[in-house]
Design a protein around this motif. Structure first.
Motif, PDB file in Angstrom:
ATOM      1  N   GLY A  21     -37.144   5.143  -3.298  1.00 13.54           N
ATOM      2  CA  GLY A  21     -36.514   3.829  -3.296  1.00 13.54           C
ATOM      3  C   GLY A  21     -37.545   2.724  -3.224  1.00 13.54           C
ATOM      4  O   GLY A  21     -38.616   2.897  -2.630  1.00 13.54           O
ATOM      5  N   THR A  22     -37.223   1.572  -3.807  1.00 10.97           N
ATOM      6  CA  THR A  22     -38.174   0.458  -3.787  1.00 10.97           C
ATOM      7  C   THR A  22     -38.266  -0.210  -2.419  1.00 10.97           C
ATOM      8  O   THR A  22     -39.197  -0.963  -2.160  1.00 10.97           O
ATOM      9  CB  THR A  22     -37.798  -0.600  -4.841  1.00 10.97           C
ATOM     10  OG1 THR A  22     -36.517  -1.160  -4.515  1.00 10.97           O
ATOM     11  CG2 THR A  22     -37.751  -0.003  -6.243  1.00 10.97           C
ATOM     12  N   PRO A  28     -46.080   6.080  -5.038  1.00  9.50           N
ATOM     13  CA  PRO A  28     -45.512   6.902  -6.119  1.00  9.50           C
ATOM     14  C   PRO A  28     -46.133   6.632  -7.483  1.00  9.50           C
ATOM     15  O   PRO A  28     -46.415   7.570  -8.242  1.00  9.50           O
ATOM     16  CB  PRO A  28     -44.022   6.543  -6.094  1.00  9.50           C
ATOM     17  CG  PRO A  28     -43.956   5.230  -5.428  1.00  9.50           C
ATOM     18  CD  PRO A  28     -45.075   5.215  -4.425  1.00  9.50           C
ATOM     19  N   LYS A  29     -46.383   5.360  -7.804  1.00  9.05           N
ATOM     20  CA  LYS A  29     -46.963   5.026  -9.097  1.00  9.05           C
ATOM     21  C   LYS A  29     -48.380   5.580  -9.219  1.00  9.05           C
ATOM     22  O   LYS A  29     -48.778   6.117 -10.260  1.00  9.05           O
ATOM     23  CB  LYS A  29     -46.970   3.516  -9.312  1.00  9.05           C
ATOM     24  CG  LYS A  29     -47.490   3.106 -10.681  1.00  9.05           C
ATOM     25  CD  LYS A  29     -47.431   1.593 -10.876  1.00  9.05           C
ATOM     26  CE  LYS A  29     -47.994   1.210 -12.237  1.00  9.05           C
ATOM     27  NZ  LYS A  29     -47.997  -0.267 -12.428  1.00  9.05           N
ATOM     28  N   ARG A  30     -49.138   5.478  -8.145  1.00  7.71           N
ATOM     29  CA  ARG A  30     -50.517   5.967  -8.172  1.00  7.71           C
ATOM     30  C   ARG A  30     -50.551   7.481  -8.378  1.00  7.71           C
ATOM     31  O   ARG A  30     -51.371   8.012  -9.128  1.00  7.71           O
ATOM     32  CB  ARG A  30     -51.223   5.567  -6.861  1.00  7.71           C
ATOM     33  CG  ARG A  30     -52.707   5.760  -6.841  1.00  7.71           C
ATOM     34  CD  ARG A  30     -53.355   4.840  -5.793  1.00  7.71           C
ATOM     35  NE  ARG A  30     -52.666   4.911  -4.516  1.00  7.71           N
ATOM     36  CZ  ARG A  30     -52.966   5.780  -3.538  1.00  7.71           C
ATOM     37  NH1 ARG A  30     -53.945   6.643  -3.713  1.00  7.71           N
ATOM     38  NH2 ARG A  30     -52.315   5.758  -2.396  1.00  7.71           N
ATOM     39  N   LYS A  49     -33.750   0.929  -6.976  1.00  4.95           N
ATOM     40  CA  LYS A  49     -33.860  -0.442  -6.475  1.00  4.95           C
ATOM     41  C   LYS A  49     -33.189  -0.602  -5.108  1.00  4.95           C
ATOM     42  O   LYS A  49     -32.044  -0.196  -4.910  1.00  4.95           O
ATOM     43  CB  LYS A  49     -33.236  -1.414  -7.481  1.00  4.95           C
ATOM     44  CG  LYS A  49     -33.367  -2.888  -7.094  1.00  4.95           C
ATOM     45  CD  LYS A  49     -32.847  -3.779  -8.204  1.00  4.95           C
ATOM     46  CE  LYS A  49     -32.788  -5.242  -7.792  1.00  4.95           C
ATOM     47  NZ  LYS A  49     -34.099  -5.737  -7.343  1.00  4.95           N
ATOM     48  N   ASP A  50     -33.960  -1.178  -4.185  1.00  3.08           N
ATOM     49  CA  ASP A  50     -33.487  -1.559  -2.849  1.00  3.08           C
ATOM     50  C   ASP A  50     -33.096  -0.382  -1.960  1.00  3.08           C
ATOM     51  O   ASP A  50     -32.492  -0.580  -0.898  1.00  3.08           O
ATOM     52  CB  ASP A  50     -32.305  -2.539  -2.927  1.00  3.08           C
ATOM     53  CG  ASP A  50     -32.652  -3.841  -3.621  1.00  3.08           C
ATOM     54  OD1 ASP A  50     -33.820  -4.269  -3.512  1.00  3.08           O
ATOM     55  OD2 ASP A  50     -31.778  -4.421  -4.283  1.00  3.08           O
ATOM     56  N   GLN A  51     -33.464   0.834  -2.355  1.00  2.00           N
ATOM     57  CA  GLN A  51     -33.102   1.985  -1.531  1.00  2.00           C
ATOM     58  C   GLN A  51     -34.231   2.323  -0.552  1.00  2.00           C
ATOM     59  O   GLN A  51     -35.406   2.251  -0.892  1.00  2.00           O
ATOM     60  CB  GLN A  51     -32.779   3.196  -2.399  1.00  2.00           C
ATOM     61  CG  GLN A  51     -31.474   3.069  -3.167  1.00  2.00           C
ATOM     62  CD  GLN A  51     -30.258   3.035  -2.239  1.00  2.00           C
ATOM     63  OE1 GLN A  51     -30.335   3.373  -1.068  1.00  2.00           O
ATOM     64  NE2 GLN A  51     -29.128   2.615  -2.786  1.00  2.00           N
ATOM     65  N   ALA A  79     -26.491   9.555  -8.288  1.00  2.00           N
ATOM     66  CA  ALA A  79     -27.316   9.457  -9.494  1.00  2.00           C
ATOM     67  C   ALA A  79     -28.638  10.199  -9.305  1.00  2.00           C
ATOM     68  O   ALA A  79     -29.120  10.887 -10.219  1.00  2.00           O
ATOM     69  CB  ALA A  79     -27.578   7.986  -9.830  1.00  2.00           C
ATOM     70  N   ALA A  80     -29.233  10.075  -8.127  1.00  2.00           N
ATOM     71  CA  ALA A  80     -30.501  10.747  -7.862  1.00  2.00           C
ATOM     72  C   ALA A  80     -30.331  12.262  -7.868  1.00  2.00           C
ATOM     73  O   ALA A  80     -31.153  12.994  -8.440  1.00  2.00           O
ATOM     74  CB  ALA A  80     -31.069  10.275  -6.522  1.00  2.00           C
TER      75      ALA A  80
END
Length: 287
Positions: free
Chosen positions: A215-216, A226-228, A246-248, A264-265
């Motif tokens: 979650g963001t 996570p992106k790295r 988003k916003d989780q 959804a996840a």
């Protein structure tokens, strides 16, 4: 016994390892359908120091309802043991289930791993280094089966323990700091048992197809984590799909399993597992 709606499944607790007078259990979720089915070994979170095989029950039941065999394992934790012994317990659990997969409706070639939070670190260490000598303890009873997995799914993983340690150190979060100190001997151990740094040091033995969900609004991890990791995975030659909700917050599926984002996840996880196993059965090799 549990009923997963249109797809029924059975549950059973199975001892998979005995260490002295200590018995480790796994909770099996087995779909009532002809196999072999895809399978995941589920590694729970809890800051390395708490929870058990039932923590991800909502996730595990939903996956079983979709036709995936789940084996959710217990493992030893502080103060009983610390890194790397806990990682070795998970490694043994993966090997044990692969060895017995056909008995429980799957097949050795179709077994992957799922880990959440600190369990994501434990799961990914074994996915990247399945035969590391600190993790892969001698076990003649497993017939030479190793802990390599068909795929890896990690949910809000502590994928860089050292970066997370320094973050909570800066903000004075004594609860998480205590968990780090209980599990790791020192910062050197946090660097050694660190999936992000394993990739960056070029130490990965394998790079199975991977899925990372977070979650963001997750303030339990550094925002760039996570992106790295996804970038390093690709740079090392692996394939990782990153999905940010988003916003989780941290553990958002477990907090509200009936929410739209949680469903959804879970759907993403189920689709990923089915697609990876179907591709392997069709093509005879990992994509």
């Amino acid at each position: 016994m549990a009923n997963g709606g249109a797809q029924q499944f059975d549950t059973q607790d199975i001892p998979f390892r005995t260490i002295g007078d200590r018995q480790l259990l796994g909770r099996l979720y087995r779909p009532r359908r002809a196999g072999p089915c895809p399978a995941v070994v589920d590694v729970h979170g809890g800051a390395w120091t708490k929870n058990d095989r039932l923590q991800n029950r909502a996730i595990d039941e939903a996956l079983a309802a979709s036709g995936i065999v789940v084996f959710a394992i217990d493992f030893r934790m502080p103060p009983e043991v610390r890194y790397p012994v806990t990682v070795a317990d998970v490694n043994y659990g993966i090997r044990w289930f692969k060895r017995h997969a056909a008995q429980y409706g799957s097949a050795e070639r179709l077994v992957g791993v799922l880990g959440s939070s600190s369990g994501g670190q434990l799961a990914m260490l074994n996915a990247l280094r399945p035969t590391h000598p600190d993790y892969c303890t001698e076990a003649p009873e497993l017939g030479g089966v190793d802990a390599s997995v068909a795929f890896a799914t990690v949910l809000w993983p502590v994928i860089d323990p050292l970066a997370r340690y320094r973050m909570v150190q800066a903000r004075g979060d004594q609860g998480i700091l205590s968990a780090h100190h209980a599990f790791f001997a020192d910062e050197a151990a946090m660097a050694e048992g660190n999936p992000q740094m394993v990739l960056d040091r070029g130490e990965a033995e394998r790079l199975p197809p991977a899925l990372l969900i977070q979650g963001t609004a997750d303030d339990n991890l550094t925002p760039d984590m996570p992106k790295r990791f996804a970038e390093s995975y690709a740079k090392a030659g692996g394939r990782l799909s990153l999905h940010m909700f988003k916003d989780q917050p941290h553990t958002f599926i477990s907090r509200a399993p009936d929410s739209a984002d949680a469903k959804a996840a879970i759907g993403l996880v189920a689709s990923f597992v089915h697609e990876e196993c179907a591709a392997f059965e069709r093509d005879g090799e990992r994509r």
